[in-house]
Write an enzyme that holds these catalytic residues in place. Structure first.
Site, mmCIF file in Angstrom:
data_model
loop_
_atom_site.group_PDB
_atom_site.id
_atom_site.type_symbol
_atom_site.label_atom_id
_atom_site.label_comp_id
_atom_site.label_asym_id
_atom_site.label_seq_id
_atom_site.Cartn_x
_atom_site.Cartn_y
_atom_site.Cartn_z
ATOM 1 N N CYS A 274 0.814 -1.221 0.000
ATOM 2 C CA CYS A 274 0.000 0.000 0.000
ATOM 3 C C CYS A 274 0.848 1.272 0.000
ATOM 4 O O CYS A 274 0.641 2.179 -0.814
ATOM 5 C CB CYS A 274 -0.982 -0.004 1.164
ATOM 6 S SG CYS A 274 -0.203 0.035 2.806
ATOM 7 N N HIS A 328 -2.870 1.075 6.878
ATOM 8 C CA HIS A 328 -3.145 1.017 5.437
ATOM 9 C C HIS A 328 -3.297 2.421 4.887
ATOM 10 O O HIS A 328 -3.702 3.360 5.587
ATOM 11 C CB HIS A 328 -4.427 0.215 5.174
ATOM 12 C CG HIS A 328 -4.674 -0.062 3.714
ATOM 13 N ND1 HIS A 328 -3.812 -0.780 2.924
ATOM 14 C CD2 HIS A 328 -5.712 0.300 2.897
ATOM 15 C CE1 HIS A 328 -4.298 -0.851 1.687
ATOM 16 N NE2 HIS A 328 -5.449 -0.200 1.652
ATOM 17 N N HIS A 340 -5.747 1.631 -4.372
ATOM 18 C CA HIS A 340 -4.913 1.090 -3.299
ATOM 19 C C HIS A 340 -4.480 -0.313 -3.635
ATOM 20 O O HIS A 340 -5.043 -0.968 -4.517
ATOM 21 C CB HIS A 340 -5.639 1.155 -1.954
ATOM 22 C CG HIS A 340 -6.772 0.168 -1.824
ATOM 23 N ND1 HIS A 340 -7.088 -0.471 -0.657
ATOM 24 C CD2 HIS A 340 -7.667 -0.289 -2.747
ATOM 25 C CE1 HIS A 340 -8.131 -1.269 -0.849
ATOM 26 N NE2 HIS A 340 -8.505 -1.165 -2.105
#
Length: 365
Positions: A274, A328, A340
């Site tokens: 990420c 994240h 993402h």
């Protein structure tokens, strides 16, 4: 067929969500900050050099004042030396007169001895008295001789003795006075020369420091001009694009990575995690980020979710009230969507930003 449909969907999303990308990215906030840091560093160097120069100039002023004092002291000693030389000349003249008087007195004594004792055999005691250097024996000897002479003869001998004493005193005074004054003048001369040498050395050091200060000032001016230029270019880019040019570039590039696999700790070009994906996306916009959600969270101001712009970073945490639990990050591409790299076994894709673990957004700069 499924692969074709996924590719077609990615192309449609890219066209729908991507405004035109600007060809020449403006300087990033980090570039401007780095340029300003260079200004601060060079300004610190300049301040240190200026402090050294001020110290050197102060010392030069003190040394110059000391030279002036020593020069005047030397001038005074030279005046006194000339006076001493004049006094020595006068003393030498007086000494010549005294020596002439001694010679006349000696002639009178010699004549007296010849007339009184009749020859050189009886002259020895008188000559001994003339050359007598003192002491107890000398005094007894003089008393004996004087006792043999009449008052007139004693007066002649006394005059000889007195003229010899006066001549010796004058000779000693003349020699000592001139020698002492010559020594004082020489000492003053050496002090003056040493002080002038110190001033010359200090002046050279000061000139070197002045040249260094000038060079550092030029470097500060150049760094300041560069920083101001970058800042103006960045502000101009914000005015032209409404501040979204960098975010658009980052978001547009992220959309070109759809379908690439998630791999833990990867940062491209074929796989991503990420924070690796968001780092590379903003790198394309000219902003350097770390490969870590921890510092990406603090890479710019936090923006309210109702003021999101394309390219803003969206962060998700185990505890939405504690940014320390962020795990994240995604990149906002508009219309409530983000790109993402979700997790192992998944691929880079578009998803809604509205998740229960959404903690906030950052606009890198």
């Amino acid at each position: 067929m499924r692969t074709f449909r996924a590719g077609l969907l990615a192309c449609c999303l890219f066209v729908a969500l991507c405004p035109p990308v600007h060809a020449e990215p403006a300087p990033s906030g980090r570039d401007v900050a780095k340029a300003r840091e260079a200004v601060r560093e060079r300004s610190n160097d300049l301040a240190a050099a200026s402090a050294k120069l001020a110290t050197a100039q102060s010392r030069l002023a003190r040394l110059t004042a000391e030279v002036e004092r020593l020069v005047e002291a030397y001038n005074g000693e030279m005046v006194r030396l000339r006076n001493a030389e004049q006094a020595a000349s006068q003393a030498q003249a007086r000494l010549a007169t005294a020596d002439a008087e001694v010679e006349r007195a000696r002639q009178d004594v010699a004549l007296l001895a010849t007339e009184t004792y009749g020859g050189w055999a009886t002259l020895a005691p008188i000559i001994g008295m003339i050359v007598d250097q003192g002491g107890a024996d000398g005094r007894l000897h003089r008393a004996g001789v004087l006792g043999q002479l009449s008052g007139e003869r004693a007066a002649i001998l006394a005059r000889l003795r007195d003229t010899q004493v006066v001549a010796a005193i004058l000779r000693t005074e003349a020699v000592n006075a001139r020698a002492a004054q010559q020594a004082a003048a020489e000492s003053a001369r050496r002090a003056k020369i040493a002080a002038e040498a110190a001033v010359a050395g200090q002046r050279r050091e000061t000139q070197v420091l002045q040249a260094r200060e000038h060079r550092l000032q030029q470097r500060v001016d150049a760094a300041r001009s560069h920083a101001e230029l970058l800042a103006r270019r960045r502000e101009a880019a914000k005015l032209v694009s409404g501040g979204s040019a960098f975010g658009d570039a980052a978001a547009n590039w992220a959309l070109t990575q759809l379908g690439k696999p998630y791999v833990w700790a990867a940062d491209g070009p074929d796989t991503y995690d990420c924070s690796g994906l968001t780092m590379r996306a903003w790198e394309r916009a000219g902003v350097r980020l770390d490969h870590w959600t921890g510092t990406q969270w603090t890479s710019g101001p936090h923006v309210p979710l109702d003021q999101l712009r394309r390219g803003d970073l969206l962060f998700f945490a185990y505890n939405t009230s504690d940014p320390a639990t962020i795990h994240h990050v995604g990149i906002y591409v508009g219309r409530g969507l983000m790109v993402h790299a979700p997790q192992t076994g998944d691929v880079v894709r578009v998803a809604s930003i509205w998740r229960g673990d959404l903690v906030g957004a950052t606009r890198p700069r």
